[in-house]
Write an enzyme that holds these catalytic residues in place. Sequence first.
Site: not given
Ligand code: NAD
Length: 348
Positions: A65, A236, A240, A301
């Site tokens: 993005e 997001d 998803k 968010s």
């Molecule tokens: N809203 C925002 O501004 C924003 C900013 C950054 C990241 N994000 C999103 O946040 C999310 C997390 O990012 P990250 O960098 O920490 O990712 P990451 O891959 O490091 O961590 C995600 C964690 O979620 C766990 N997980 C997956 N399915 C699960 C479930 N059903 N129950 C419990 N845990 C589960 C995984 O095991 C993993 O440890 C991503 O989807 C990313 O796109 C959003």
Amino acid sequence: MTSAPSPLALVPFVSVENMMKLVHHIGLEKFLTDLTDRIEVDYWRWQDFDKTARIASHSKEGVIELMPTSDGEVYGFKYVNGHPKNTRSGLQTVTAFGLLADVNNGYPVLLSEMTLLTALRTAAASAMAARHLAPDHATTMAMIGNGAQSEFQTLAMKAVIGIQTVRLYDTDSKATEKCARNLAGHGLQVISCSSPEEAIQGAEIITTCTADKQYATILTDNMVGSGVHINAIGGDCPGKTELHRDILMRSDIFVEYAPQTRVEGEIQQLDTDHPVTELWQVVTGEKPGRTNPRQITLFDSVGFAIEDFSALCYVRDQLKSTGYFQDLDMLADPDDPRDLFGMLHRAR
Ligand SMILES: NC(=O)c1ccc[n+]([C@@H]2O[C@H](COP(=O)([O-])OP(=O)(O)OC[C@H]3O[C@@H](n4cnc5c(N)ncnc54)[C@H](O)[C@@H]3O)[C@@H](O)[C@H]2O)c1
């Protein structure tokens, strides 16, 4: 013979190494608090900004993005990806970098890593939302999804909201172990849980921050009692999401920029005219945030360009006094601005 680049060719660049030094120099919790305040100041002047839903390039495994905005004086953009399966091959789910430029001449004034800065700004934006929406004197947060963002989310809620206890849950217990280890010594009671139901017990704030490219149901309706604030970070992208639709129907929903969130956020599950409040309206006092203790508030968010702009401006403001940057020879600067070819030719 090539000569050294002129000052006009140079753009300050903040590497990952320098970003880490900067965060430690300022102090992580102060950085998060400052960033929360900085984002809030820019939310106050929401009308000054160009606003556009981010430009997403979707693929089977993830998304790339671009997130641009401008306040008329400074232009900024972030490049960011989201690839939930990346961690299986040693890569991160989210990486990012960003740039600021002078609107008057278009020249870049900052290039920065933003993988760390995205985690910091996302946590700060969550804390800002919680400042307006969470129950008064909240002390306990459930942190579901214990990956890269989780410690940042937790420490921003500690620094800004004053939470004292965090209850962790992840489907992968190794992620929970990592998160608990990293949070040790930060002045929080850290409780590792073996189910999401256990994690949300007694929590006034529930943060969901999981990564999966599907309509997931991290929380079901029966799990969410009245009065909580849900900080939903992980849903997001189109297709998803993290929350069951019934939770949304019981919540007052707050978003960053509705045209983007309706496509990418939890509310993609709802009708396109379902009422939501943009957070800037709460920040400026135009609309209420939390109005009663039984209300369920939801910050849906997805991350918005203005938050990245605020974060980049904050970083830029720290550079002169700290020196945590390098000059990059990034802009061609011919002696005669119209003789770009001559500059190349003479460099043979
Ligand atoms: N809203 C925002 O501004 C924003 C900013 C950054 C990241 N994000 C999103 O946040 C999310 C997390 O990012 P990250 O960098 O920490 O990712 P990451 O891959 O490091 O961590 C995600 C964690 O979620 C766990 N997980 C997956 N399915 C699960 C479930 N059903 N129950 C419990 N845990 C589960 C995984 O095991 C993993 O440890 C991503 O989807 C990313 O796109 C959003």
